[in-house]
Design an enzyme around this catalytic site. Structure first.
Site, PDB file in Angstrom:
ATOM      1  N   ASN A  27     -43.730  94.452 114.997  1.00  7.58           N
ATOM      2  CA  ASN A  27     -43.379  93.042 114.862  1.00  7.58           C
ATOM      3  C   ASN A  27     -41.915  92.730 115.088  1.00  7.58           C
ATOM      4  O   ASN A  27     -41.530  91.575 115.166  1.00  7.58           O
ATOM      5  CB  ASN A  27     -43.837  92.518 113.507  1.00  7.58           C
ATOM      6  CG  ASN A  27     -45.335  92.295 113.511  1.00  7.58           C
ATOM      7  OD1 ASN A  27     -45.831  91.448 114.224  1.00  7.58           O
ATOM      8  ND2 ASN A  27     -46.054  93.113 112.751  1.00  7.58           N
ATOM      9  N   THR A  40     -53.639  86.212 116.521  1.00  4.17           N
ATOM     10  CA  THR A  40     -54.248  85.146 115.760  1.00  4.17           C
ATOM     11  C   THR A  40     -55.672  85.611 115.516  1.00  4.17           C
ATOM     12  O   THR A  40     -56.081  86.660 115.979  1.00  4.17           O
ATOM     13  CB  THR A  40     -54.217  83.826 116.565  1.00  4.17           C
ATOM     14  OG1 THR A  40     -54.223  82.739 115.670  1.00  4.17           O
ATOM     15  CG2 THR A  40     -55.403  83.702 117.484  1.00  4.17           C
ATOM     16  N   GLU A  49     -51.995  95.692 112.121  1.00  2.34           N
ATOM     17  CA  GLU A  49     -50.845  96.288 112.802  1.00  2.34           C
ATOM     18  C   GLU A  49     -50.203  97.384 111.951  1.00  2.34           C
ATOM     19  O   GLU A  49     -49.714  97.117 110.859  1.00  2.34           O
ATOM     20  CB  GLU A  49     -49.832  95.194 113.151  1.00  2.34           C
ATOM     21  CG  GLU A  49     -50.376  94.256 114.230  1.00  2.34           C
ATOM     22  CD  GLU A  49     -49.689  92.898 114.280  1.00  2.34           C
ATOM     23  OE1 GLU A  49     -48.967  92.592 113.328  1.00  2.34           O
ATOM     24  OE2 GLU A  49     -49.894  92.190 115.274  1.00  2.34           O
ATOM     25  N   LYS A  58     -61.400  88.429 117.457  1.00  2.29           N
ATOM     26  CA  LYS A  58     -60.172  89.188 117.711  1.00  2.29           C
ATOM     27  C   LYS A  58     -59.196  88.915 116.569  1.00  2.29           C
ATOM     28  O   LYS A  58     -59.285  87.892 115.881  1.00  2.29           O
ATOM     29  CB  LYS A  58     -59.545  88.825 119.048  1.00  2.29           C
ATOM     30  CG  LYS A  58     -59.144  87.397 119.263  1.00  2.29           C
ATOM     31  CD  LYS A  58     -57.736  87.020 118.900  1.00  2.29           C
ATOM     32  CE  LYS A  58     -56.743  88.071 119.262  1.00  2.29           C
ATOM     33  NZ  LYS A  58     -55.404  87.665 118.753  1.00  2.29           N
ATOM     34  N   THR A  76     -38.317  92.482 122.206  1.00  2.00           N
ATOM     35  CA  THR A  76     -36.914  92.874 122.420  1.00  2.00           C
ATOM     36  C   THR A  76     -36.806  93.968 123.464  1.00  2.00           C
ATOM     37  O   THR A  76     -37.800  94.551 123.874  1.00  2.00           O
ATOM     38  CB  THR A  76     -36.266  93.337 121.109  1.00  2.00           C
ATOM     39  OG1 THR A  76     -37.067  94.395 120.582  1.00  2.00           O
ATOM     40  CG2 THR A  76     -36.203  92.214 120.124  1.00  2.00           C
TER      41      THR A  76
END
Lengths: 392, 392
Positions: B387, B181, B266, B170, B392
């Site tokens: 990120n 990670t 990402e 992963k 938030t």
């Protein structure tokens, strides 16, 4: 703020049409007398032609004129780039009737495009004939690229007006080869040897321009040049109170200018100070501070007002500096978030404080007395937009 | 693709509710016989508790069970984090009736939050009672965080089905301490000593997992563990054809998995190979490739389909490796853009080619025979969004 120029320096600007028509894109800074010179340059191994020329010429310790342009970096242009820069500086020296070796070129802009020599030669005529007609602020404007405001400031020491140091700079990313870079001209009427000035300048640059990072990239053109023409008749010698004052004022001026660059960082919404204390050495402290300041995950977290100390400690951990996890303390805006190997408070309690536009991350390694500060910005979608869309 | 498992391994997954309810977030990989083990771990000095435990335990050369969880990294959790991981692995060893030291924990997820031990102990019961009910793909799913697809593949050597190597991993950013990670479990039924396996694994990881970068950040939890249980009865010894085949297959498998991680980077829109040749040493080549691959300006340029070789050469220039500007050649998708110190073609001619989703940047330093490849992605606004907005 009214800007005071040191005595004996004259300025002019012109529209050479280097990249855009009808924009002031070239400037001349001229000292009536040959001045002592010192410089600090990019450590990038790929150096632009003007950087190579400056590095060679300042070895004599003397200079009299700086010619600065935006719109073209004259980098990665081969021998042709050197030849073009020499054509321009030689022509300017002839027109000013000064020593050819005393003219220093500074360029910022697109990489890999030949300088439009003919256009610039034409503009040189105008620069020379209008010398004295411009103010320092106009010089600062002429060298802007992605900068959103002109950057200049000054300091005076000894009886208010007796000795002046003026700094003019530009920069908005640490580098964007198409347009940006960091250029800085520092002018003073102090009477100081080039060797002593070099010492003061290196110290000042280490604490200012070499302690900022927007994106971790380093330009091919970064240049800081300092000229001292002695017109104040105030002599600066080592181990005097004046020497300390001079160094202090110069460092202070450079820090103010470098903070302006960070605040104008591409897409920046926050000014972040990464303050590392308790390292074994100052070098260790700087490595940790730099790793944290350059971490994309840290920068994006602060953009999102996320007090993500996990990203801070992870960046410290891969900085290459030897650490002890259980000794590390992390503070954000004076609030301790991590100590003794574990988180100390709920991160949610910090949310409000992170909405401020200035953030301080303090990392105490508790291993020694080394410390360092790095100034940086957060990373926003706007940075990506500016740097991906610029030429498309 | 149907995934083939090596002989003698069993799998199970469960919903422990570590971070989210009703999601498979914990998995067990069990070898019927104690297996030989080798591992490669993060070089980050801040190491998560499970990494510390694995590093110590694999020294024996043997292991029999891997327990993997997502949702919590068990990093920066102090002695408590170690104690929690031991509670869980000890409980699992009891339930499986195997040597405690033969259980290895792998965790990924939030940093600095204690593991929910009770929930996990409950899930361990389920993992043990359902052992054999899951397929490798379900294990890959249970360890996903920001990953958008499960990552696994296998290789077989010697008479088609005789010897199998399976890899499950992963990762989607090189690190995002809140969630991501890089974890990888490699399982084989080969009969091989842990020392020999360590050698093969190190080589394979150097060319794969250690040759990728999404954001340059390195996790506190990165772990690659390899188990060989000998169930195929095919013995691998040094200096045999089989040894070469085994190493080749393992490297190939690791490269395939690491490319999956990059492709799932990402916010990535492009897969970029940075290929550096002609360096004095392979290390030099890797440094240059890494500097280019991690440059924000390079990554944003390619996101914008901008063949900005200036940013590529500038990054090479600050990599710390000694270069000769006039010897450097830069190719993008096989088209030469820079040679002999100067640009060679109009960048506009490359625009179309850059719209592809796979890009190769080839940099020939022409100084020696060292070479290295790094796989990376572009950088989009979406990366910043993921990120910065996550918590938030």
């Amino acid at each position: 703020m009214d800007i005071v120029s040191p005595r004996g320096f004259l300025y002019s600007v012109a529209k050479a049409g280097i990249k855009y028509p009808d924009r002031y894109d070239i400037a001349l800074i001229y000292s009536k007398k040959p001045a002592q010179v010192a410089g600090v340059f990019t450590t990038n191994q790929i150096k632009a032609a003007p950087v190579k020329i400056c590095m060679r010429r300042i070895r004599s310790g003397q200079a009299q004129a700086l010619i600065l342009n935006s719109g073209n970096a004259n980098a990665c242009t081969g021998q042709n780039g050197i030849d073009n820069a020499l054509k321009i500086t030689n022509y300017l020296a002839d027109r000013l009737n000064i020593n050819k070796e005393h003219v220093l070129p500074l360029s910022t802009g697109v990489i890999g495009v030949p300088l439009p020599v003919e256009k610039i030669i034409k503009a040189v005529d105008e620069l020379v004939s209008s010398l004295g007609n411009a103010q320092p602020a106009q010089v600062a404007e002429a060298i802007m690229t992605t900068d959103t405001f002109p950057k200049l400031t000054y300091r005076q020491i000894k009886e208010d007006t007796a000795l002046t140091i003026l700094g003019i700079c530009k920069g908005a990313g640490m580098i964007s080869p198409n347009m940006a870079t960091m250029l800085c001209a520092i002018l003073t009427d102090a009477k100081i040897s080039s060797d002593l000035m070099k010492e003061a300048l290196r110290d000042a640059v280490a604490q200012s321009f070499n302690s900022i990072t927007v994106d971790g990239d380093m330009s091919t053109n970064d240049t800081v040049l300092m000229l001292a023409n002695g017109e104040s008749d105030i002599k600066i010698e080592r181990k005097t109170t004046l020497w300390k004052q001079f160094k202090g004022a110069l460092t202070d001026l450079c820090i103010e200018l470098s903070k302006m660059i960070v605040k104008d960082g591409e897409g920046a919404t926050k000014f972040i100070t990464v303050n590392v204390k308790g390292a074994k050495t100052a070098q260790d402290a700087k490595r940790v501070a730099r790793a944290v300041a350059n971490s994309l995950l840290v920068k994006t977290a602060f953009y999102g007002c996320d007090p993500n100390w996990g990203r801070v400690i992870a960046a410290a951990g891969y900085s290459g500096v030897s650490l002890k996890e259980e000794k590390i303390e992390i503070y954000i805006n004076d609030i301790c978030l991590f100590a003794k190997g574990m988180p100390t408070i709920k991160e949610e309690d910090l949310k409000e404080s992170l909405k401020q536009s200035e953030i301080e991350i303090l990392i105490n390694l508790n291993l020694g007395k080394g410390q360092a500060k790095i100034f940086t910005t957060d990373l926003s979608e706007e940075y990506v937009r500016i740097n991906s869309a610029y030429r498309t």
